[in-house]
Design a protein around this motif. Structure first.
Motif, PDB file in Angstrom:
ATOM      1  N   GLN A 152     -43.306  14.677  19.302  1.00  0.00           N
ATOM      2  CA  GLN A 152     -41.892  14.978  19.504  1.00  0.00           C
ATOM      3  C   GLN A 152     -41.482  16.240  18.739  1.00  0.00           C
ATOM      4  OE1 GLN A 152     -40.135  11.329  18.222  1.00  0.00           O
ATOM      5  NE2 GLN A 152     -40.995  10.145  19.903  1.00  0.00           N
ATOM      6  N   THR A 211     -41.644  17.587  23.325  1.00  0.00           N
ATOM      7  CA  THR A 211     -40.260  17.857  23.710  1.00  0.00           C
ATOM      8  C   THR A 211     -39.759  19.089  22.967  1.00  0.00           C
ATOM      9  OG1 THR A 211     -39.595  16.250  22.026  1.00  0.00           O
ATOM     10  CG2 THR A 211     -39.586  15.502  24.324  1.00  0.00           C
ATOM     11  N   TYR A 219     -35.768  18.284  26.336  1.00  0.00           N
ATOM     12  CA  TYR A 219     -35.053  17.096  25.849  1.00  0.00           C
ATOM     13  C   TYR A 219     -33.584  17.079  26.255  1.00  0.00           C
ATOM     14  CZ  TYR A 219     -32.942  19.862  22.065  1.00  0.00           C
ATOM     15  OH  TYR A 219     -32.220  20.782  21.350  1.00  0.00           O
ATOM     16  N   THR A 267     -32.438  17.910  29.329  1.00  0.00           N
ATOM     17  CA  THR A 267     -32.252  17.579  30.749  1.00  0.00           C
ATOM     18  C   THR A 267     -33.232  16.542  31.276  1.00  0.00           C
ATOM     19  OG1 THR A 267     -33.713  19.383  31.448  1.00  0.00           O
ATOM     20  CG2 THR A 267     -31.367  19.895  31.225  1.00  0.00           C
ATOM     21  N   GLN A 268     -34.272  16.220  30.513  1.00  0.00           N
ATOM     22  CA  GLN A 268     -35.303  15.300  31.004  1.00  0.00           C
ATOM     23  C   GLN A 268     -35.473  14.101  30.074  1.00  0.00           C
ATOM     24  OE1 GLN A 268     -38.297  18.585  31.269  1.00  0.00           O
ATOM     25  NE2 GLN A 268     -38.678  17.767  33.340  1.00  0.00           N
ATOM     26  N   ASN A 269     -35.946  13.009  30.639  1.00  0.00           N
ATOM     27  CA  ASN A 269     -36.214  11.780  29.885  1.00  0.00           C
ATOM     28  C   ASN A 269     -37.728  11.596  29.813  1.00  0.00           C
ATOM     29  OD1 ASN A 269     -36.529   9.212  28.868  1.00  0.00           O
ATOM     30  ND2 ASN A 269     -34.915   8.307  30.131  1.00  0.00           N
ATOM     31  N   GLU A 307     -39.518   9.226  28.918  1.00  0.00           N
ATOM     32  CA  GLU A 307     -39.978   7.913  29.407  1.00  0.00           C
ATOM     33  C   GLU A 307     -40.336   7.941  30.888  1.00  0.00           C
ATOM     34  OE1 GLU A 307     -38.064   3.993  27.809  1.00  0.00           O
ATOM     35  OE2 GLU A 307     -36.512   5.521  27.967  1.00  0.00           O
ATOM     36  N   GLN A 308     -39.637   8.769  31.644  1.00  0.00           N
ATOM     37  CA  GLN A 308     -39.859   8.834  33.090  1.00  0.00           C
ATOM     38  C   GLN A 308     -41.015   9.756  33.462  1.00  0.00           C
ATOM     39  OE1 GLN A 308     -36.027  10.094  34.514  1.00  0.00           O
ATOM     40  NE2 GLN A 308     -35.045   8.112  34.148  1.00  0.00           N
ATOM     41  N   LYS A 326     -33.686   5.114  18.172  1.00  0.00           N
ATOM     42  CA  LYS A 326     -33.565   4.956  19.624  1.00  0.00           C
ATOM     43  C   LYS A 326     -34.737   5.639  20.331  1.00  0.00           C
ATOM     44  CE  LYS A 326     -30.257   5.621  23.404  1.00  0.00           C
ATOM     45  NZ  LYS A 326     -28.920   6.186  23.783  1.00  0.00           N
ATOM     46  N   THR A 327     -35.075   6.839  19.896  1.00  0.00           N
ATOM     47  CA  THR A 327     -36.214   7.556  20.463  1.00  0.00           C
ATOM     48  C   THR A 327     -37.510   6.845  20.125  1.00  0.00           C
ATOM     49  OG1 THR A 327     -35.004   9.634  20.189  1.00  0.00           O
ATOM     50  CG2 THR A 327     -37.371   9.795  20.576  1.00  0.00           C
ATOM     51  N   LYS A 349     -37.942   3.983  22.532  1.00  0.00           N
ATOM     52  CA  LYS A 349     -38.341   4.496  23.848  1.00  0.00           C
ATOM     53  C   LYS A 349     -39.822   4.866  23.869  1.00  0.00           C
ATOM     54  CE  LYS A 349     -33.936   6.556  25.394  1.00  0.00           C
ATOM     55  NZ  LYS A 349     -33.281   7.840  25.753  1.00  0.00           N
ATOM     56  N   SER A 350     -40.309   5.354  22.735  1.00  0.00           N
ATOM     57  CA  SER A 350     -41.699   5.789  22.660  1.00  0.00           C
ATOM     58  C   SER A 350     -42.682   4.646  22.880  1.00  0.00           C
ATOM     59  CB  SER A 350     -41.971   6.441  21.294  1.00  0.00           C
ATOM     60  OG  SER A 350     -41.176   7.591  21.114  1.00  0.00           O
TER      61      SER A 350
END
Length: 332
Positions: free
Chosen positions: A150, A174, A194, A196-198, A200-201, A216-217, A220-221
């Motif tokens: 990250q 990111t 970071y 505009t994009q996620n 996770e997807q 939170k990140t 998600k990781s």
């Protein structure tokens, strides 16, 4: 000598003071500091964020990275002599690189890489040791594996990307789009904006995540790791194992158990491993990093260089989060 210090935990700037040159112990080396790297850790210690786990005595000279020249050696020191060029991340409770001189334990020193400047060398130790301890020591990163690092344009990120590529991994990171070309040059394979994009997807079945963002990140990781994967966090939450490693008291152990309970439970449910890393000073590992720098595998990345008298401006710039790579003080 001149030094920047605090007399109490504060959100205000550091104070410039005249203090005595340190007296070395038998296992220490007196280093004339030529350059000093700044880290967000300095700011967190200054404000008292780490006072439970790092209970420093005041007044305290801050600073965790240095390069310089050996001026005096203790009688038990064997590896270094007067005039040697060295660099170091001094051990916790032995910090103080925002000054003209410092006493450093021999075991925390390494020879300065010959092919880079004092300023570049001072930018390396803390972030490179963090990357090494995360990717080599804990993750045991192998050729062909996939790692998500990250905040690739930050101090740790710029070194971790280069180290991961050297180890043969596919690297995702990111950053803001304006830094994509720079990160490709360092070796990043997959770049995620970071803003505009996620991630996770986009990412899946990763072996390792190096987390330096918020909780939170971090949560998600967990979703992008394959079973048995590892998430290594350098931004928390601290764990009871970390508390044991630093010989913390019962209260600190209880607090770390509470803070890390949620993420450890979620990691276990997903059959992945969570580790909190608070990097340690290590001269032997830093000597290995010296070899990588001298062979051109790792190149330091510096954003700005400030004179010692502008230490507060430099620390404010670090705190802004805008730095690409490292921020350094030049003393000589």
């Amino acid at each position: 000598m001149k030094a920047f210090l605090i007399n109490k935990y504060t959100k205000q700037g550091l104070q410039l003071a005249d203090v005595s040159v340190p007296k070395i112990k038998d296992n220490e080396v007196l280093v004339e500091i030529h350059a000093s790297g700044l880290n967000l850790l300095d700011s967190k210690i200054k404000t008292g964020e780490f006072k439970l786990i790092l209970p420093y005595k005041m007044p305290l000279i801050l600073g965790h990275d240095l390069s310089g020249i050996v001026k005096e050696v203790g009688k038990n020191v064997k590896k270094y002599k007067i005039g040697d060029e060295v660099y170091s991340r001094p051990a916790d409770f032995h910090i103080g690189t925002f000054a003209e001189y410092i006493a450093v334990r021999e075991e925390d020193l390494a020879p300065k890489p010959k092919n880079i400047s004092m300023e570049e060398a001072a930018s390396v130790p803390l972030v490179a040791l963090t990357a090494w301890q995360a990717l080599v020591e804990i993750a045991n990163l192998k050729n062909g594996q996939k790692v998500f690092i990250q905040a690739g344009s930050g101090g740790v990120g710029t070194i971790a990307i280069q180290l991961a590529k050297h180890l043969g991994a596919t690297v995702a990171t990111t950053a803001s789009a304006k830094n994509f070309d720079f990160l490709k040059e360092l070796g990043a394979d997959i770049l995620i904006d970071y803003k505009t994009q996620n991630f996770e997807q986009i990412l899946q079945d990763y072996d390792v995540v190096l987390n330096n963002q918020d909780n939170k990140t971090l949560e998600k990781s967990l979703n992008i790791l394959k079973k048995g994967g590892k998430v290594i966090s350098i931004s928390g939450p601290p764990t009871p194992k970390f508390a044991e490693d630093i010989n913390a008291n019962g209260l600190v152990k209880m607090i770390t158990r509470f803070l890390s309970f949620g993420i450890k439970k979620k990691a276990k449910k997903k059959e992945v491993h969570f580790t909190f890393l608070f990097m340690k000073a290590n001269g032997k590992q830093l000597a290995e990093i010296t070899k990588l720098i001298e062979s051109g595998i790792i190149k330091p990345v510096i954003d700005k260089v400030f004179p010692l008298e502008d230490t507060n401006k430099a620390l404010e710039y670090v705190e802004s989060g805008r730095a690409k790579g490292k921020v350094v003080l030049k003393l000589k």
